[in-house]
Scaffold this motif. Structure first.
Motif, PDB file in Angstrom:
ATOM      1  N   VAL A  25       0.842  -1.200   0.000  1.00 29.09           N
ATOM      2  CA  VAL A  25       0.000   0.000   0.000  1.00 29.09           C
ATOM      3  C   VAL A  25       0.879   1.253   0.000  1.00 29.09           C
ATOM      4  O   VAL A  25       0.597   2.231  -0.710  1.00 29.09           O
ATOM      5  N   SER A  26       1.950   1.215   0.771  1.00 32.22           N
ATOM      6  CA  SER A  26       2.853   2.365   0.835  1.00 32.22           C
ATOM      7  C   SER A  26       3.537   2.606  -0.510  1.00 32.22           C
ATOM      8  O   SER A  26       3.742   3.761  -0.917  1.00 32.22           O
ATOM      9  N   VAL A  27       3.895   1.523  -1.202  1.00 27.96           N
ATOM     10  CA  VAL A  27       4.498   1.671  -2.527  1.00 27.96           C
ATOM     11  C   VAL A  27       3.515   2.336  -3.479  1.00 27.96           C
ATOM     12  O   VAL A  27       3.869   3.252  -4.240  1.00 27.96           O
ATOM     13  N   ALA A  28       2.244   1.884  -3.441  1.00 30.87           N
ATOM     14  CA  ALA A  28       1.217   2.478  -4.302  1.00 30.87           C
ATOM     15  C   ALA A  28       1.031   3.956  -3.972  1.00 30.87           C
ATOM     16  O   ALA A  28       0.917   4.808  -4.871  1.00 30.87           O
ATOM     17  N   ILE A  29       1.005   4.287  -2.676  1.00 30.86           N
ATOM     18  CA  ILE A  29       0.874   5.686  -2.254  1.00 30.86           C
ATOM     19  C   ILE A  29       2.064   6.501  -2.753  1.00 30.86           C
ATOM     20  O   ILE A  29       1.913   7.625  -3.246  1.00 30.86           O
ATOM     21  N   SER A  30       3.260   5.931  -2.636  1.00 29.08           N
ATOM     22  CA  SER A  30       4.468   6.626  -3.058  1.00 29.08           C
ATOM     23  C   SER A  30       4.449   6.909  -4.552  1.00 29.08           C
ATOM     24  O   SER A  30       4.781   8.012  -5.002  1.00 29.08           O
ATOM     25  N   ILE A  31       4.041   5.919  -5.321  1.00 30.86           N
ATOM     26  CA  ILE A  31       3.979   6.094  -6.778  1.00 30.86           C
ATOM     27  C   ILE A  31       2.918   7.132  -7.139  1.00 30.86           C
ATOM     28  O   ILE A  31       3.120   7.964  -8.035  1.00 30.86           O
ATOM     29  N   PHE A  32       1.790   7.104  -6.445  1.00 32.99           N
ATOM     30  CA  PHE A  32       0.712   8.068  -6.716  1.00 32.99           C
ATOM     31  C   PHE A  32       1.212   9.498  -6.504  1.00 32.99           C
ATOM     32  O   PHE A  32       0.990  10.380  -7.344  1.00 32.99           O
TER      33      PHE A  32
END
Length: 487
Positions: free
Chosen positions: A305-312
């Protein structure tokens, strides 16, 4: 332009009702955009590249991470001088035009707007879609159609946000930057806990330099891997036109952001190596996920989830920047005039954002276009070198230009030398026909420049189409300021 009047003249658009981008971004907003754009998926997913090319030598790998940060700091110091003395939208494009002239600037904007930046945004969107959809397809990869649909959906969503409200785009960036920094802090804290409680955790660092040292080619590859994770350090100059008190906030923001990113990157890598052996780290496709499975198995879902947030957050910064690049190119007459128009109510560069979003969406559809981005990586450093050459040229050509911040000039020559190495190294080390295609694409822009920019050839009915789209999109031409030299 009259020297010594940059900041004063350009701040008029806050008070006299003229149509132009407003200075709405303070220090924290600028810092969030820069940190949030730099920290994407790289530090979560692929630190293995630096370690692998460092021949599993932990000491060398950590030194390369630090050295990559120092290189980027030297670059940002040069950019800070240009951004604070010429605080206008467009970043490298505007500075190259000011220092080296319209033809190098047109090659710059042609390469950036038609390939490098849209393909980079498309790659981020596809990576985001991969991490969002992966939990629903345990044990097998998500369907390509689903990933591409999600990627296009997120690009369109961010395109709408950036077209409708700069305040909302800034809020999104601030929130997602805070969230990703919290995720990195979590990794660092658990790493220190492991280091303090597990006697074996410190052993890899006791003999950090005892492994085999990499040769010159491997060291260069390790640097390329590390510099990729620092990508985005130059984005703040693209939005300089919207930063409050740019003479102070631009240098403060870039120096603070880069120092913070270097510290976090080093501590996160130490945390990974505290929990995972070097061989475990390089065998993992997603290092942070493997780390989470080992350290916090019941809460391991937090990391994807943190990776997705970071990419967003990184993608939002990339979209914001690309819109400003297109806007600046249109203002300087290198792109159609419609692109430099602003929405009459929101004062956002809506046409520039729309065209940027559509080009990125096109890149999502055929995946092989995104893979070609690797062969354009050298051109990014070519533009960095040209920008620093512009800084050197302007020092001698316009010595009376007000420079609130001045970099030590020899550092600019160092950056030009580093850029030349990073441009030539991949071509010499691994010559491929794709590099020739990339250069051919860059210089093919001259075919467009000569008739449509230099000779100002008009396309039939183009003005009517522009008027129709202007009414449809409710946009207005920007008022001109004393911000650039005309040809």
């Amino acid at each position: 332009m009259k020297s010594g009047t940059v900041s004063q003249d350009y701040d008029k658009n806050e008070t006299d009702g003229k149509v132009g981008l407003k200075r709405r971004l303070g220090f924290f907003d600028s810092l969030s955009f820069l940190v949030g754009t730099i920290i994407g998926a790289g530090i979560f997913v692929s630190p293995k590249g630096v370690l692998e090319y460092s021949q599993l030598n932990i000491g060398v790998a950590l030194c390369i991470w630090a050295a990559c940060g120092v290189i980027c700091i030297l670059c940002t110091l040069c950019y800070a001088e240009l951004g604070s003395s010429l605080p206008f939208a467009g970043g490298e494009y505007y500075h190259v035009r000011r220092g080296l002239g319209p033809i190098p600037a047109f090659i710059t904007i042609w390469t950036l707007t038609l390939f490098i930046r849209p393909s980079s945004n498309a790659a981020r969107a596809l990576t985001f879609a991969e991490y969002v959809s992966r939990p629903f397809y345990s044990g097998c990869p998500p369907p390509e159609l689903l990933k591409k649909s999600l990627a296009i959906g997120i690009l369109l969503t961010l395109g709408v946000i950036n077209s409708k409200s700069i305040k909302l785009a800034t809020w999104v960036q601030n929130i997602f930057t805070i969230l990703k920094m919290m995720a990195l802090t979590l990794i660092i804290v658990y790493g220190f806990i492991e280091f303090a409680t597990n006697p074996d955790a410190s052993k890899p660092f006791q003999d950090a330099f005892n492994s085999q040292f990499p040769n010159a080619a491997q060291t260069a590859e390790a640097f390329f891997q590390g510099l990729y994770a620092y990508g985005g350090w130059n984005f703040l100059n693209y939005m300089a036109e919207e930063i409050k008190n740019p003479s102070k906030n631009i240098p403060r923001s870039v120096i603070t952001a880069m120092c913070a990113v270097i510290v976090f990157y080093l501590l996160v890598n130490i945390s990974y190596l505290t929990v995972l052996t070097p061989r475990e780290l390089i065998s993992s496709a997603a290092v942070s996920v493997t780390w989470a499975d080992r350290m916090i198995p019941s809460w391991a879902w937090i990391i994807p989830v943190s990776v997705a947030i970071s990419i967003f957050g990184s993608l939002n910064g990339g979209m914001f920047m690309l819109g400003r690049l297109n806007y600046a190119g249109s203002k300087e007459g290198h792109l159609p005039s419609l692109i430099s128009m602003l929405h009459v109510r929101h004062l956002t560069p809506a046409p520039a954002m729309i065209i940027s979003t559509l080009i990125a969406c096109i890149f999502v559809i055929p995946s092989d276009l995104v893979s070609l981005t690797n062969y354009f990586s050298f051109s990014s450093w070519l533009l960095v070198g040209l920008t620093c050459v512009s800084l050197i040229v302007l020092r001698f050509r316009e010595p009376n230009l007000e420079r609130p911040y001045k970099v030590f000039l020899p550092l600019a020559f160092v950056v030009v030398g580093v850029s030349a190495f990073l441009v030539l190294a991949p071509i010499i080390q691994s010559p491929k026909v794709q590099y020739f295609y990339a250069l051919l694409f860059m210089f093919s822009s001259i075919i467009i420049y000569i008739p449509f920019v230099h000779f100002k050839l008009k396309i039939p009915y183009f003005n009517k189409i522009t008027c129709y789209l202007q009414l449809l999109l409710e946009v207005s031409p920007t008022d001109m300021f004393e911000d650039s030299k005309t040809e």
